[in-house]
Structures are given as C-alpha cells and as structure tokens.
Design an enzyme around this catalytic site. Structure first.
Site, PDB file in Angstrom:
ATOM      1  N   ASP A  44      -7.405   4.386  -2.902  1.00  0.00           N
ATOM      2  CA  ASP A  44      -7.665   3.420  -1.837  1.00  0.00           C
ATOM      3  C   ASP A  44      -8.328   4.110  -0.641  1.00  0.00           C
ATOM      4  OD1 ASP A  44      -6.995   0.532  -0.965  1.00  0.00           O
ATOM      5  OD2 ASP A  44      -6.316   1.733   0.732  1.00  0.00           O
ATOM      6  N   HIS A  88       0.879  -1.174   0.000  1.00  0.00           N
ATOM      7  CA  HIS A  88       0.000   0.000   0.000  1.00  0.00           C
ATOM      8  C   HIS A  88       0.912   1.219   0.000  1.00  0.00           C
ATOM      9  CE1 HIS A  88      -3.187   2.758   0.803  1.00  0.00           C
ATOM     10  NE2 HIS A  88      -3.098   2.784   2.122  1.00  0.00           N
ATOM     11  N   SER A 103     -36.310  -8.124  -8.675  1.00  0.00           N
ATOM     12  CA  SER A 103     -37.649  -8.009  -9.280  1.00  0.00           C
ATOM     13  C   SER A 103     -37.790  -6.680 -10.030  1.00  0.00           C
ATOM     14  CB  SER A 103     -38.709  -8.066  -8.181  1.00  0.00           C
ATOM     15  OG  SER A 103     -38.670  -6.863  -7.416  1.00  0.00           O
ATOM     16  N   GLU A 136     -12.309   3.525   0.605  1.00  0.00           N
ATOM     17  CA  GLU A 136     -12.712   3.024   1.928  1.00  0.00           C
ATOM     18  C   GLU A 136     -13.497   4.060   2.729  1.00  0.00           C
ATOM     19  OE1 GLU A 136      -8.886   1.573   2.895  1.00  0.00           O
ATOM     20  OE2 GLU A 136      -8.207   3.365   3.919  1.00  0.00           O
TER      21      GLU A 136
END
Ligand code: NAD
Ligand code: MG
Length: 326
Positions: free
Chosen positions: A191, A108, A252, A195
């Site tokens: 990122d 990261h 639906s 989040e």
C-alpha cells in the site's frame, strides 16, 4: 495464487449476538458502519470529537457513545480513524477497555505492522480493507454488489479470527465481489509503495514534469494542462477496464507506437532502481519512522509542500480550467 473468498465462504451468523464498536465516522467509518447496520449487525459508534462527522452520525440516527464506553460494550472494535492518530487514541481510550476474547479490526495494517499498536495476546487482531474509497463502499452496498476487499489475520487467539474477518467482509457485501487473503506485512508495504511510487507520488510528478517541459518550451499552460493532466483520467479509465493492452486498443495507432516505444525511455531502469530503494525504506521501517516524527513535529514539511503546491503554476492554471467544467 492468492486465495479468494466469496459469499459461500463467509457466514454472517458469526456476528449474531455480537456488538461492533466502530471508532470514527469518517470516510471508511461511515460507510462500513452503515453497511454493517443494514446487514443486521449491532453497531455502536465510538466518537470523542463533536465535529462534523459526529453531526452526521446524529443525522444518520446511529447509536453513539464515547470511545471508552463503546469499546467496553463491544465484542469487535473497528479502528476507523486516521492512521496517524490511532496510536494515541488506542493507548488512551481503547487498550484499557479491551478484554479477553475481543476482536480488534483495522482497515490498513500500518500501526500493527510497524508495532505502534501492540495489542494484548488474548484478543484476535484482523484486517478488513475494502479496495475502494468510503463513498463507493456505501454506494455499491446499496446497489447490492459491494467492492472487493482484503482480509488478514495478525493474531488468532480464539481460533476463529478468519471467520470473523470474513463475516465482517460479508456484512459489507465485499464477499459478493470477492475477498483476497493477505497479511498485515504485505498489505502495509504494498500500500505504501503503491501510493509513493505509482498512484499519488509517481503519477503526480510525471504530470508536473510533463507540464513544465511543455510550458518551458513556450506552449500555452492551458493547453499543456489539458494535455498532460486532464486527459490522464481518460487513459486510466481505459487501463482499469481493459488492462494496459486494452488501453492500447482504445487509442490511435500513432499514440500506441509513440507510447510503446517512448514510455520505457522515460520510465527506465534507473527509475526502477530508485523504486527498489524506496521499497527498501518502507520495508525497513525508515519511511514509517520519518512520517511518525513528521506528525509529532506538527507536520512542518507537509505544511510547506502543501503551500508550495497551491502556489505552483499547474494549480493556478488548473483552477481556471476546472471552472470550465463546473
Ligand atoms: P478519516 O480521516 O475519514 O477519519 C475521520 C474520523 O476520525 C472522524 O470521525 C473523526 O472524528 C475521527 N478522528 C480524527 N481524529 C481523531 C482523534 N484524535 N480522536 C478521536 N477521533 C478522531 O479516516 P479514513 O480515511 O476513513 O481512514 C480510516 C482507516 O481506514 C485508516 O486506517 C485508513 O488507512 C483506512 N482506509 C481508508 C480508506 C479511504 O477510503 N479513506 C480506504 C482504505 C482504508
Ligand atoms: Mg492503497
């Protein structure tokens, strides 16, 4: 269009004769180090704490050293400990043991992007970020397919930084699915935005407010919980499989008409304008400064929010409902 790399674009031989030090044996550390080891890579773990993850590494028969020893003996160092402790560990145990020509790898971009970690100029700095939690990174490796990943190069001292990143991605089996090229800036900012606005922050508040509206109108909390929280996963599974249009096919006509016409009334352009402010705070580093200060102060806000969350009605009801599924 983003550039995507596959098995044919990556060469595991790049890692031949090289040692990889994986710092941390948690969610990503365990999955990535087991995958690399099983791909024939020489892996040593750098662990300082004799916690549960250390016991697990012992049980998995991994090679273990202290962080300074592991870094000293390695060519590639993978920083797989929590983002908020990386700076302290890097400054004390990693940086003094790095030498020219080594590679520093992240999953990261946070600490590099916000300049909390400033690596020396004479090493490569790369990112290999699997797009999935650790358990999936390991499971999909064992079933032979891997999870897709992102790769990025921040600093290319050797001229081979991308080749190294792609080789690691191949060792994780990520190149079987495809690896997308990004930058530390893009990965970090998107990122954090995801989040906050959508995945963790936005989605949980949408659920909580919907729950409150039904309960305040006098409906039973258990029924409200099923409706606005429990069923969310069924819808998200449809979205992940077929996109938003695929999801509409799976519900639906009544749900589709109501959802298509009312959704934009709830999440309107006012919400979008606030999302832009949130993104600006991420881009300017304001959010990162706030989070670092919060961590330094012993996480008072996070502790209070956790306590409030545990006591909230949706959690109390949820604990009862979730028991029905045990
Ligand atoms: P984690 O919380 O699972 O890491 C736990 C490990 O870190 C343990 O081995 C623990 O002993 C060690 N550790 C914790 N504090 C320490 C300290 N002060 N000194 C030394 N060791 C310490 O971490 P994670 O969730 O795997 O995240 C690692 C990196 O991967 C981060 O950069 C994160 O953003 C990134 N990432 C994580 C995921 C995920 O699935 N969790 C997904 C993509 C990227
Ligand atoms: Mg993310």
């Amino acid at each position: 269009m983003a550039r995507i790399y596959y098995n044919k674009d990556a060469d595991l031989k790049v890692l031949k004769g090289k040692r990889v030090a994986v710092i941390g044996y948690g969610i990503q550390g365990r999955a990535q180090s087991l995958n690399l080891r099983d791909s024939g890579v020489d892996v040593v773990l750098g662990l300082n704490l004799k916690d549960e993850t250390w016991k697990r590494a012992k049980a998995d028969k991994m090679k273990i050293a202290t962080i300074p020893e592991a870094v000293k003996s390695a060519d590639i160092v993978m920083m797989l400990i929590p983002d908020e402790v990386q700076k302290a560990v890097y400054d004390k145990d990693v940086a003094p043991n790095l030498s020219k020509g080594m590679t520093l790898d992240f999953a990261h971009g946070f600490n590099i992007h916000f300049k909390r970690i400033v690596p020396p100029k004479n090493i490569d700095v790369i990112m290999v970020a699997p797009k999935g939690p650790g358990a999936l990174v390991r499971e999909t490796y064992l079933s032979g397919i891997g999870v897709p990943a992102l790769v990025a190069v921040y600093q290319d001292h050797s001229g081979n930084a991308k080749k190294t990143a792609l080789a690691i991605a191949k060792g994780l089996k990520a190149t079987t699915r495809g690896v997308i090229e990004t930058t530390f800036d893009e990965e970090t900012e998107t990122d954090l935005f995801g989040e906050q606005a959508d995945l963790c922050g936005g989605a949980s508040e949408l659920v909580k407010k919907s729950f409150e509206v039904l309960v305040e109108a006098g409906y039973q909390p258990e029924i409200a919980y099923f409706e606005v929280l429990h069923e969310l996963k069924l819808i998200i599974d449809l979205v992940q499989k077929g996109g938003i249009e695929g999801m509409w096919d799976g519900v639906s006509n009544t749900a589709e008409y109501g959802g298509r016409t009312r959704g934009p009334v709830i999440i309107d352009d006012v919400v979008k304008a606030r999302m832009k402010i949130l993104l600006a705070d991420i881009q300017s580093g304001k959010f990162a400064r706030e989070w670092v200060a919060e961590h330094k102060a012993g996480m008072p806000t996070l502790t209070r929010l956790r306590e409030e969350g545990e006591k909230s009605q949706i959690e109390v009801v949820g604990r009862r409902i979730r028991k029905m599924f045990e």
